[in-house]
Design an enzyme around this catalytic site. Structure first.
Site, short mmCIF file in Angstrom:
data_model
loop_
_atom_site.label_atom_id
_atom_site.label_comp_id
_atom_site.label_asym_id
_atom_site.label_seq_id
_atom_site.Cartn_x
_atom_site.Cartn_y
_atom_site.Cartn_z
N ASP A 1 63.42 125.70 -6.45
CA ASP A 1 62.61 126.93 -6.57
C ASP A 1 62.31 127.55 -5.20
OD1 ASP A 1 61.23 128.92 -7.81
OD2 ASP A 1 59.47 127.70 -8.32
N ARG B 1 64.52 131.41 0.65
CA ARG B 1 64.81 131.04 2.05
C ARG B 1 66.26 130.61 2.21
NH1 ARG B 1 60.23 126.50 2.00
NH2 ARG B 1 59.37 128.05 0.57
N LYS C 1 60.35 126.72 -13.20
CA LYS C 1 58.97 127.20 -13.16
C LYS C 1 58.32 127.00 -14.53
CE LYS C 1 59.53 130.95 -9.77
NZ LYS C 1 58.61 130.41 -8.75
#
Ligand code: BES
Ligand code: MN
Ligand code: ZN
Length: 507
Positions: A353, A357, A283
């Site tokens: 990233d 999930r 990020k």
């Protein structure tokens, strides 16, 4: 000033946590001499000089006297709280929000406004006056939430503000079981917020598991914790792939609460990313510190177990948290890697990233096959784009069962946690098609709708079980919904998850 140790989580709980348990509730019909009385006021935005004190428990004479006092001072509700002293007691007049939000949130907001005002006064006794429109226990809840302190990690505690010693309600009496539920929920909320606010160098997955197991011991519920090798041995290659870039042991945390009917189970699942750096798909630095909150869904699930272990739900409830940090070191998963989930499906990692999930995929399959639940709900700070869609005043709801979605919408309304249902358009399924694996973890040339696509990904691991997903990325911290703390963790999801179990009577 006392130097604080950062060792024990119990020592880091804000003072309000034990205060909630100890401050006895008194129910009264008369003003308490010397106390500060909180009174909600309905303001008329077009005619600010016209306002109504919503305190039917006070005598008409007293209400009239207070109103006259306010008028003489030229007070307008919009101007902020008014403190009046009359006949040996104090009265705080506060505007009830005129926003068209639900009454639970309005009540909590009133309590929060009162707390912010009281903070500067350090009062001995507080009385919340019953209202025609708002439940005073929700006002109390808002008050308590605002007494929460974010200063657990300061080197020394300054006693700037002392919590009121006495707490009373005027013109209202709660049944003991109702009072108990509010107290437990408020304590759970403080716990959820403390561990969410905690920095990731303290609250890592090992600490998260240690806290969960100590909470479970204290509350007498079963707790099972599995580490890296067991997660791998279970075949959770998707979950395990997220942990490859860190030496900190990932933890699968399972808490089992026994219900009245032990033949049925509900599963609550939480994303517990104690830090999300993005992994190799790193990020950008701006705002990365906020990724300590990426375990807020897991915290809410732990909070639900905390409440449900003390208020027995109709069915068993299993609370499952996938705790891990997403880091780019050691042997970290690379974009292009293919991993195999517990259900046998393979996943091509496009972006490391999109890790939440990957964790949830294995949790969903595990919960569905091991517990065969009546339904399961996960709470996860899953996508930044759900904020683009809904902002910070409510969470996204996705479900493969409209009956379950309706149940959650109803419960969340009752608990003052706004949810908005979003679709899983079948047309979007092709975004996750991979030529080399069963799925990609995210679309490559995304056409948008990333919160929907993430949910579609999760759906692939659910099977036939009724399932819903709450994307709490916009509400877990710095939540802008009325009746929520304005900074730091909110505990969002705790109340809906808990009540969804308590209110379940079958679909
Ligand atoms: N934890 C983040 C989602 C997030 C972002 C929550 C900002 C709150 C604020 C999640 O793991 C993530 O990084 N999602 C990506 C998905 C993308 C790679 C498809 C995102 O939202 O950008
Ligand atoms: Mn991420
Ligand atoms: Zn994340």
């Amino acid at each position: 000033m006392e130097k604080r140790s950062q060792g024990q989580w119990r020592d880091l709980l804000p003072a309000v946590y034990s205060w909630i348990g100890s401050a006895r509730f008194q129910y009264t019909q008369e003003p308490n001499s010397g106390a500060h009385h909180i009174i909600g006021v309905h303001a008329d935005s077009t005619r600010p000089e016209k306002y109504e004190l919503d305190a039917p428990g006070l005598s008409p004479e007293l209400r009239k006297a207070l109103k006259e006092h306010g008028s003489q001072l030229g007070w307008r509700p919009q101007a902020g709280p008014l403190l009046l002293s009359l006949q040996g007691s104090s009265y705080i007049l506060l505007a009830i929000s005129s926003l068209r939000v639900n009454n639970v949130q309005k009540a909590r907001q009133l309590g929060a406004d009162a707390a912010n005002f009281l903070r500067n006064l350090s009062v001995e006794a507080v009385v919340i006056c019953a209202s025609k429109e708002l439940n005073v226990l929700n006002v109390w809840d808002g008050l308590v939430q605002s007494f929460y302190s974010l200063e657990s990690f300061k080197g020394a505690m300054e006693e700037k503000f002392s919590l009121p010693k006495r707490m009373a309600f005027l013109g209202y009496e709660a049944k003991p079981d109702v009072e108990k539920k509010y107290r437990i929920m408020a304590q759970a909320n403080a716990l959820v917020r403390m561990i969410s606010d905690a920095p990731a160098n303290w609250l890592n997955s090992e600490k998260f598991a240690e806290i969960a197991s100590q909470v479970a011991d204290e509350l007498g519920i079963a707790c099972e914790i599995k580490g890296r090798s067991e997660i791998q041995a279970l075949g959770m290659g998707s979950f395990a792939s997220v942990a490859k870039g860190t030496k900190v042991d990932p933890k699968l945390i399972v808490l089992e609460v026994k219900g009245k009917d032990t033949s049925k189970t509900i599963a609550l699942l939480g994303k517990g990313l104690t830090f999300d750096s993005g992994g190799l798909s790193l990020k950008s630095p701006s705002g990365m510190e906020q990724m300590k909150y990426d375990m807020a869904g897991g915290a809410a699930v732990l909070g639900a177990a905390y409440v449900l272990s003390q208020i027995q739900p109709p069915t068993n409830v299993v609370c499952i948290i996938g705790a891990v940090e997403n880091m780019p070191f050691d042997n970290a998963t690379r974009p292009g890697d293919i991993v195999q989930a517990m259900n046998g499906k393979t996943i091509e990692i496009i972006n490391t990233d999109a890790e939440g999930r990957l964790v949830l995929a294995d949790l969903l399959h595990y919960a569905a096959t091991r517990y065969k639940p009546e339904f399961m709900v996960d709470a996860a700070t899953l996508t930044g784009v759900v904020i683009t869609a809904l902002g910070h005043a409510g969470s996204g709801l996705f479900a493969n069962s409209q009956a379950l979605a309706n149940h959650l919408l109803k419960v969340s309304e009752k608990m003052g946690e706004p949810l908005w249902q979003l679709p899983m358009w079948p047309e979007l399924e092709k975004e996750l098609k991979s030529t080399v694996a069963d799925y990609k973890n995210t679309s490559v040339d995304a056409t948008g709708a990333k919160a929907c696509v993430a949910s579609i990904f999760l759906k692939g691991f659910v099977g036939e079980t009724s399932w819903a997903h709450l994307d709490i990325a916009g509400t877990a911290w710095d939540c802008k919904a009325s009746g929520y703390p304005t900074s730091g963790a909110s505990g969002f999801g705790l109340r809906t998850l808990t009540q969804a179990c308590l209110d379940f009577t079958g679909f």
